[in-house]
Design a protein around this motif. Structure first.
Motif, PDB file in Angstrom:
ATOM      1  N   ASP A  55       1.843  -0.245  -6.716  1.00 17.24           N
ATOM      2  CA  ASP A  55       1.482  -1.592  -7.162  1.00 17.24           C
ATOM      3  C   ASP A  55       2.690  -2.298  -7.773  1.00 17.24           C
ATOM      4  OD1 ASP A  55       0.367  -3.876  -8.419  1.00 17.24           O
ATOM      5  OD2 ASP A  55      -1.551  -2.832  -8.569  1.00 17.24           O
ATOM      6  N   PRO A  56       3.098  -3.428  -7.215  1.00 16.67           N
ATOM      7  CA  PRO A  56       4.284  -4.125  -7.721  1.00 16.67           C
ATOM      8  C   PRO A  56       4.097  -4.754  -9.105  1.00 16.67           C
ATOM      9  CG  PRO A  56       3.241  -5.399  -5.975  1.00 16.67           C
ATOM     10  CD  PRO A  56       2.520  -4.082  -6.051  1.00 16.67           C
ATOM     11  N   ALA A  57       2.860  -4.821  -9.619  1.00 17.11           N
ATOM     12  CA  ALA A  57       2.640  -5.396 -10.950  1.00 17.11           C
ATOM     13  C   ALA A  57       3.141  -4.471 -12.058  1.00 17.11           C
ATOM     14  CB  ALA A  57       1.153  -5.688 -11.158  1.00 17.11           C
ATOM     15  N   TYR A  58       3.281  -3.188 -11.742  1.00  9.05           N
ATOM     16  CA  TYR A  58       3.679  -2.197 -12.742  1.00  9.05           C
ATOM     17  C   TYR A  58       5.068  -1.667 -12.429  1.00  9.05           C
ATOM     18  CZ  TYR A  58      -1.352  -2.332 -13.429  1.00  9.05           C
ATOM     19  OH  TYR A  58      -2.639  -2.753 -13.637  1.00  9.05           O
ATOM     20  N   GLY A  59       5.786  -1.301 -13.464  1.00  8.21           N
ATOM     21  CA  GLY A  59       7.126  -0.753 -13.286  1.00  8.21           C
ATOM     22  C   GLY A  59       7.142   0.760 -13.376  1.00  8.21           C
ATOM     23  N   ILE A  82       5.907  -5.633 -14.937  1.00 11.02           N
ATOM     24  CA  ILE A  82       6.820  -6.593 -14.332  1.00 11.02           C
ATOM     25  C   ILE A  82       6.163  -7.964 -14.468  1.00 11.02           C
ATOM     26  CG2 ILE A  82       7.904  -7.281 -12.171  1.00 11.02           C
ATOM     27  CD1 ILE A  82       7.999  -4.326 -11.423  1.00 11.02           C
ATOM     28  N   HIS A  83       6.929  -8.971 -14.748  1.00  8.95           N
ATOM     29  CA  HIS A  83       6.508 -10.368 -14.876  1.00  8.95           C
ATOM     30  C   HIS A  83       5.543 -10.598 -16.036  1.00  8.95           C
ATOM     31  CE1 HIS A  83       8.713 -11.375 -11.321  1.00  8.95           C
ATOM     32  NE2 HIS A  83       8.045 -10.490 -10.618  1.00  8.95           N
ATOM     33  N   PHE A  84       4.251 -10.340 -15.850  1.00  7.09           N
ATOM     34  CA  PHE A  84       3.258 -10.717 -16.843  1.00  7.09           C
ATOM     35  C   PHE A  84       2.932  -9.611 -17.837  1.00  7.09           C
ATOM     36  CE2 PHE A  84       2.577 -13.713 -13.389  1.00  7.09           C
ATOM     37  CZ  PHE A  84       2.649 -14.901 -14.104  1.00  7.09           C
ATOM     38  N   PHE A  85       3.443  -8.402 -17.634  1.00  8.99           N
ATOM     39  CA  PHE A  85       3.190  -7.290 -18.555  1.00  8.99           C
ATOM     40  C   PHE A  85       4.483  -6.878 -19.240  1.00  8.99           C
ATOM     41  CE2 PHE A  85       0.120  -6.122 -15.014  1.00  8.99           C
ATOM     42  CZ  PHE A  85      -0.942  -6.764 -15.609  1.00  8.99           C
ATOM     43  N   LEU A 102      -3.002  -3.338 -21.490  1.00  9.03           N
ATOM     44  CA  LEU A 102      -1.943  -4.150 -20.887  1.00  9.03           C
ATOM     45  C   LEU A 102      -1.424  -5.131 -21.933  1.00  9.03           C
ATOM     46  CD1 LEU A 102      -3.873  -4.985 -17.591  1.00  9.03           C
ATOM     47  CD2 LEU A 102      -2.252  -3.114 -17.948  1.00  9.03           C
ATOM     48  N   ASN A 103      -0.217  -4.901 -22.406  1.00  9.41           N
ATOM     49  CA  ASN A 103       0.413  -5.839 -23.332  1.00  9.41           C
ATOM     50  C   ASN A 103       1.067  -6.929 -22.501  1.00  9.41           C
ATOM     51  OD1 ASN A 103      -0.146  -4.581 -25.883  1.00  9.41           O
ATOM     52  ND2 ASN A 103       1.173  -2.928 -25.177  1.00  9.41           N
TER      53      ASN A 103
END
Length: 183
Positions: A55-59, A82-85, A102-103
């Motif tokens: 998932d690209p939302a997470y690093g 990444i980005h919003f987190f 999720l911070n």
């Protein structure tokens, strides 16, 4: 031939309408999401690791972000987003994901925008305080906490853990509870 194409076109339109109406009913059934994107409550540690890697939302970078928590069969995955987190935590008990924290990145999104979006999508919160807003559907607790944290909790697993906890109240907590009961 044109009659066949016309019939096929009508069938495709009917199928699309059926699928869309099913999606709308599912979206409006009052159920809260069990997580964000591909990571959802109830996943095993391995399934969550795989979902985080893809998932690209997470690093998430792999096992170096995984640690054990005090207690039996407890695992924590901590990773940067990444980005919003900013930072994300995934807590497991007996190989079941039961809390997603999720911070959110306050430079990219603000509390009010997230609150309004959640209210528009899931209605008014079930509880509201200056510290947090909380939505419940009987299986998921979704909370938006200050300064800007979105949390998903599996209510059943969380309640099990609270019920089996052997932690005694401190004297101050006990006094507070007694005071509140006396009101």
């Amino acid at each position: 031939m044109s009659t066949r194409k016309s019939l096929l076109g009508k069938n495709v339109i009917c199928l699309a309408l059926v699928l869309c109406s099913g999606w709308l009913l599912a979206a409006s059934d009052g159920a809260l999401p069990g997580g964000y994107s591909s990571v959802v409550l109830g996943m095993s540690v391995d399934a969550a690791k795989n979902a985080l890697m893809e998932d690209p939302a997470y690093g998430y970078r792999g096992d170096r972000d995984v640690s054990l928590l005090p207690g039996d069969n407890r695992t924590l995955i901590s990773t940067y987003g990444i980005h919003f987190f900013n930072e994300c935590w995934f807590q497991f008990d007996n190989d079941r994901l039961y809390i997603i924290t999720l911070n959110l990145n306050r430079e990219r999104v603000d509390y009010y925008s997230v609150f309004k979006s959640l209210c528009d999508k899931y209605g008014q919160p079930d509880s509201l305080s200056p510290q947090k807003s909380e939505w419940r559907d009987g299986s998921v607790i979704m909370s938006l906490e200050r300064p800007l944290t979105l949390k998903y909790t599996d209510e059943g697993i969380f309640q099990e853990l609270q019920d089996t906890s052997n932690v005694n109240l401190t004297k101050e907590e006990e006094n507070r509870r007694n005071f509140l009961e006396s009101l």
